[in-house]
Design an enzyme around this catalytic site. Structure first.
Site, PDB file in Angstrom:
ATOM      1  N   GLU A  82       1.233  37.749   4.893  1.00  0.00           N
ATOM      2  CA  GLU A  82       1.808  39.093   4.846  1.00  0.00           C
ATOM      3  C   GLU A  82       2.394  39.403   3.477  1.00  0.00           C
ATOM      4  OE1 GLU A  82       1.495  41.462   6.861  1.00  0.00           O
ATOM      5  OE2 GLU A  82       0.690  40.436   8.619  1.00  0.00           O
ATOM      6  N   TYR A  89       8.872  45.913   7.080  1.00  0.00           N
ATOM      7  CA  TYR A  89       7.499  45.707   7.534  1.00  0.00           C
ATOM      8  C   TYR A  89       7.221  44.230   7.797  1.00  0.00           C
ATOM      9  CZ  TYR A  89       2.624  44.610   7.494  1.00  0.00           C
ATOM     10  OH  TYR A  89       1.423  44.073   7.841  1.00  0.00           O
ATOM     11  N   ASP A 109       2.482  49.945   8.555  1.00  0.00           N
ATOM     12  CA  ASP A 109       2.097  49.924   7.152  1.00  0.00           C
ATOM     13  C   ASP A 109       1.377  51.230   6.826  1.00  0.00           C
ATOM     14  OD1 ASP A 109      -0.425  49.675   8.274  1.00  0.00           O
ATOM     15  OD2 ASP A 109      -1.030  47.959   7.044  1.00  0.00           O
TER      16      ASP A 109
END
Length: 299
Positions: A40, A123, A141
């Site tokens: 990520e 996020y 996102d």
């Protein structure tokens, strides 16, 4: 919770995802939360095709946080290569230290605890909770925001991020926890591969209803700005970092000067910003090195 006028058909989206989802290595069942966290961080503003080989190298080299924590900042920066935005690498190194020292070498499951880790924003915390631990949390996102803007609100573009994004996306999640986590991944996949920013392929979209299509696909009023890279401060910073990544120790200033000759003022600005960001350091005798390599007495 914010109500939404239109829903995203979860069954259709999930069926499509099960049949067509890309076989990305960080989506596989044997991947750990730490490895998902690494993916990520790497995937922020960086395409999958560039991330995948580096991520595989990192999984082999640093399978647990303590392995990365035992490495130097410079080692991590070198391994980051040309993924861009190298401050992410330093923050991940900081995060690895905290995970190793405070959390028993494990990535926490709780979003609020995740938010307290170095370099972990809204996020990333929710992405880890969802994709690593299967939690029912909204993961928003750019791709998700675009799909919701079109399918739910009938807008071509999502506009600027808003406080409404999380509750609106959460309202779309299926109630079943296992379905909710997959739904989040599917929304993201749809935005990345079908409902793209410039050339949405509506003929391939699995959703039976889309407010944007129903409205006649109105053109966005947002004027896109093309982000250039050639000649930017980012490129200058990258060239200077390349010199230090390739060096075996501190280097003289002249080697950095020769790496970017097109604009001395820009080069000086780039060098100063790298120092301020902590990506490089200057030794007592005026040489330059990657973070952690400027002091020969430091292990």
């Amino acid at each position: 919770m914010t109500a939404v006028a239109n829903r995203v058909d979860a069954d259709s989206l999930l069926d499509w995802y099960r049949a067509t989802a890309r076989d990305l290595p960080w989506r596989r069942a044997d991947v750990t939360a730490w490895q998902i966290l690494m993916s990520e961080i790497m995937l922020q503003q960086t395409p999958v095709v560039r991330v995948e080989p580096i991520w595989r190298e990192w999984v082999a080299r640093w399978p647990v946080p303590s392995a990365m924590a035992a490495s130097s900042q410079a080692e991590v920066l070198r391994a980051w290569g040309k993924l861009g935005y190298p401050r992410r690498a330093l923050r991940l190194h900081e995060c690895a230290k905290v995970l190793a020292e405070v959390h028993g070498d494990e990535v926490p499951t709780d979003v609020e605890v995740l938010l307290g880790l170095p370099g972990i924003g809204a996020y990333t915390a929710r992405a880890v909770a969802c994709f690593a631990y299967g939690q029912r949390v909204p993961v928003v996102d750019t791709n998700v925001r675009r799909v919701v803007a079109r399918a739910v609100h009938g807008r071509a573009e999502a506009g600027n991020p808003s406080a409404r994004d999380l509750p609106e996306t959460e309202a779309l999640l299926p109630r079943r926890i296992d379905h909710a986590a997959m739904f989040s991944a599917a929304l993201m996949e749809l935005g990345a591969t079908v409902c793209t920013a410039r050339t949405p392929d509506c003929a391939r979209c699995p959703l039976p209803a889309c407010a944007w299509v129903a409205a006649g696909r109105p053109v966005s009023e947002v004027v896109r700005k093309t982000q250039k890279y050639e000649g930017t401060d980012r490129q200058a910073r990258g060239r200077l970092l390349d010199v230090l990544r390739d060096a075996t120790g501190p280097v003289e200033r002249i080697r950095l000067d020769l790496a970017w000759t097109r604009d001395p003022g820009q080069r000086d600005r780039a060098l100063d910003s790298l120092l301020v960001d902590g990506l490089i350091e200057q030794t007592a005798d005026g040489l330059f090195a990657l973070a952690g390599e400027g002091d020969p007495t430091r292990a």
